[in-house]
Design a protein around this motif. Structure first.
Motif, PDB file in Angstrom:
ATOM      1  N   VAL A  38      42.741  43.975  51.152  1.00 29.78           N
ATOM      2  CA  VAL A  38      41.467  44.467  50.629  1.00 29.78           C
ATOM      3  C   VAL A  38      40.586  43.320  50.149  1.00 29.78           C
ATOM      4  O   VAL A  38      39.382  43.299  50.382  1.00 29.78           O
ATOM      5  CB  VAL A  38      41.705  45.458  49.465  1.00 29.78           C
ATOM      6  CG1 VAL A  38      40.392  45.866  48.799  1.00 29.78           C
ATOM      7  CG2 VAL A  38      42.456  46.681  49.957  1.00 29.78           C
ATOM      8  N   ARG A  39      41.209  42.361  49.497  1.00 34.13           N
ATOM      9  CA  ARG A  39      40.419  41.268  48.914  1.00 34.13           C
ATOM     10  C   ARG A  39      41.288  40.026  48.777  1.00 34.13           C
ATOM     11  O   ARG A  39      42.461  40.113  48.437  1.00 34.13           O
ATOM     12  CB  ARG A  39      39.912  41.685  47.527  1.00 34.13           C
ATOM     13  CG  ARG A  39      39.163  40.613  46.759  1.00 34.13           C
ATOM     14  CD  ARG A  39      38.564  41.206  45.476  1.00 34.13           C
ATOM     15  NE  ARG A  39      39.580  41.688  44.565  1.00 34.13           N
ATOM     16  CZ  ARG A  39      40.059  40.966  43.539  1.00 34.13           C
ATOM     17  NH1 ARG A  39      39.606  39.736  43.335  1.00 34.13           N
ATOM     18  NH2 ARG A  39      40.942  41.485  42.725  1.00 34.13           N
ATOM     19  N   MET A  40      40.671  38.892  49.042  1.00 37.71           N
ATOM     20  CA  MET A  40      41.322  37.611  48.807  1.00 37.71           C
ATOM     21  C   MET A  40      40.265  36.607  48.402  1.00 37.71           C
ATOM     22  O   MET A  40      39.279  36.435  49.109  1.00 37.71           O
ATOM     23  CB  MET A  40      42.073  37.123  50.042  1.00 37.71           C
ATOM     24  CG  MET A  40      42.788  35.797  49.848  1.00 37.71           C
ATOM     25  SD  MET A  40      43.780  35.329  51.287  1.00 37.71           S
ATOM     26  CE  MET A  40      44.461  33.773  50.715  1.00 37.71           C
ATOM     27  N   ASP A  41      40.446  35.994  47.262  1.00 40.93           N
ATOM     28  CA  ASP A  41      39.491  34.969  46.843  1.00 40.93           C
ATOM     29  C   ASP A  41      40.207  33.877  46.066  1.00 40.93           C
ATOM     30  O   ASP A  41      41.328  34.064  45.593  1.00 40.93           O
ATOM     31  CB  ASP A  41      38.350  35.570  46.014  1.00 40.93           C
ATOM     32  CG  ASP A  41      38.840  36.326  44.792  1.00 40.93           C
ATOM     33  OD1 ASP A  41      39.597  35.759  43.984  1.00 40.93           O
ATOM     34  OD2 ASP A  41      38.454  37.498  44.632  1.00 40.93           O
ATOM     35  N   THR A  52      43.642  35.119  44.279  1.00 42.35           N
ATOM     36  CA  THR A  52      43.893  36.542  44.053  1.00 42.35           C
ATOM     37  C   THR A  52      43.955  37.261  45.392  1.00 42.35           C
ATOM     38  O   THR A  52      43.071  37.101  46.237  1.00 42.35           O
ATOM     39  CB  THR A  52      42.788  37.164  43.179  1.00 42.35           C
ATOM     40  OG1 THR A  52      42.742  36.479  41.925  1.00 42.35           O
ATOM     41  CG2 THR A  52      43.063  38.646  42.928  1.00 42.35           C
ATOM     42  N   GLU A  54      44.611  41.137  46.922  1.00 41.50           N
ATOM     43  CA  GLU A  54      44.765  42.567  46.660  1.00 41.50           C
ATOM     44  C   GLU A  54      44.989  43.286  47.982  1.00 41.50           C
ATOM     45  O   GLU A  54      44.222  43.112  48.937  1.00 41.50           O
ATOM     46  CB  GLU A  54      43.524  43.142  45.968  1.00 41.50           C
ATOM     47  CG  GLU A  54      43.640  44.630  45.673  1.00 41.50           C
ATOM     48  CD  GLU A  54      42.388  45.200  45.033  1.00 41.50           C
ATOM     49  OE1 GLU A  54      42.324  46.431  44.851  1.00 41.50           O
ATOM     50  OE2 GLU A  54      41.459  44.413  44.738  1.00 41.50           O
ATOM     51  N   SER A  55      46.049  44.089  48.042  1.00 45.59           N
ATOM     52  CA  SER A  55      46.382  44.838  49.254  1.00 45.59           C
ATOM     53  C   SER A  55      46.721  46.273  48.887  1.00 45.59           C
ATOM     54  O   SER A  55      47.180  46.551  47.778  1.00 45.59           O
ATOM     55  CB  SER A  55      47.581  44.202  49.971  1.00 45.59           C
ATOM     56  OG  SER A  55      47.321  42.855  50.332  1.00 45.59           O
ATOM     57  N   SER A  67      48.248  50.167  45.339  1.00 40.83           N
ATOM     58  CA  SER A  67      47.708  48.837  45.614  1.00 40.83           C
ATOM     59  C   SER A  67      48.480  47.822  44.786  1.00 40.83           C
ATOM     60  O   SER A  67      48.972  48.141  43.691  1.00 40.83           O
ATOM     61  CB  SER A  67      46.220  48.764  45.281  1.00 40.83           C
ATOM     62  OG  SER A  67      46.010  48.811  43.889  1.00 40.83           O
ATOM     63  N   THR A  69      48.003  43.903  43.367  1.00 42.36           N
ATOM     64  CA  THR A  69      47.172  42.719  43.177  1.00 42.36           C
ATOM     65  C   THR A  69      48.061  41.585  42.701  1.00 42.36           C
ATOM     66  O   THR A  69      48.742  41.706  41.677  1.00 42.36           O
ATOM     67  CB  THR A  69      46.055  42.973  42.156  1.00 42.36           C
ATOM     68  OG1 THR A  69      45.264  44.077  42.597  1.00 42.36           O
ATOM     69  CG2 THR A  69      45.166  41.747  42.003  1.00 42.36           C
TER      70      THR A  69
END
Length: 245
Positions: A38-41, A52, A54-55, A67, A69
């Motif tokens: 979902v997100r990677m930063d 970080t 998040e899946s 989810s 994180t």
């Protein structure tokens, strides 16, 4: 890679004639979850770097279960702080086998040193006789050869564990009252096996680190786990670890 781990090879008690909680776990798809990023930063703050990831995790075709994180903070002295956050995405009524992570190392990393309960296995409702202390053991010697292969070899209330090779090189993981296990075969192999001889050592050491491990109960011949010991995910839960090579 470090993977989400919600499954355990069902114990005789998990398969018990009363609750059959393993069937509820299978219906949830805990043994076949796939991740969607979902997100990677990443960001740098002074002399540390934080990544970080998040899946969301779901079995084939059905809705996501939760989810995860993972926040990795790389510190200048070589340590890595890992914060994990498990957030339910549906109403999970069943109590769970574990909330954890797993990863693999080469099989040469076959020695364990830990501060926690030992020397034999321990679980939230099976640990009174396993005293807290400092223990050393080979990975192979932590295996409990149950007649019907099942979840085994976990160590509760651990403060740190070091997984090393013969020279002492390896990985140390510290945390607050977590559980760990290590074995020379995968969780999938342990789940498939119906006889001990079917568990063949593989060219790996699989390490499971659990922020929370579920109880065992006595349902093969008695009741399910006490309500106070059951592991639920009704709201987000967070765990923190510190890693160092």
């Amino acid at each position: 890679p470090v993977e989400l781990n919600l499954w355990r090879a069902p114990t005789d008690n998990d398969r018990g004639i009363g609750g059959r909680i393993n069937e509820k776990w299978e219906k949830l798809g805990l043994n076949r979850l796939s991740a969607r990023l979902v997100r990677m930063d990443a960001k740098q703050e002074k002399d540390s770097v934080t990544v970080t990831v998040e899946s969301v995790y779901a079995p084939p075709v059905t809705r996501p279960v939760l989810s995860l994180t993972q926040t990795w903070t790389f510190l200048p002295d070589g340590r890595v702080q890992l914060n994990t956050l498990y957030t339910p995405l549906l109403d999970i009524e069943a109590y769970l086998p574990r909330l954890g992570l797993r990863f693999q190392m080469p099989c040469s990393f076959d020695r364990l040193r830990w501060l926690g309960r030992g020397p034999f296995e321990s679980y939230p409702d099976k640990k009174t006789g396993a005293l807290v202390g400092f223990y050393e053991m080979s990975v192979a010697d932590t295996h409990e050869p149950y007649v019907y292969p099942q979840e085994n070899g976990s160590h509760a209330d651990t403060q740190f564990v070091a997984i090393t090779d013969v020279s002492g090189c390896g990985l140390m993981i510290a945390g607050e009252d977590f559980s760990f296990s290590a074995r020379h075969y995968t969780q999938e192999a342990l789940t498939r096996a119906t006889h001990t001889w079917q568990l063949k050592p593989e060219n790996l050491t699989e390490v499971c680190i659990d922020g929370a491990m579920g109880p065992l109960g006595t349902n093969s011949c008695g009741p399910e786990p006490l309500e106070k010991d059951r592991l639920y995910l009704k709201e987000a839960r967070a765990f923190r670890f510190l890693l160092r090579t």
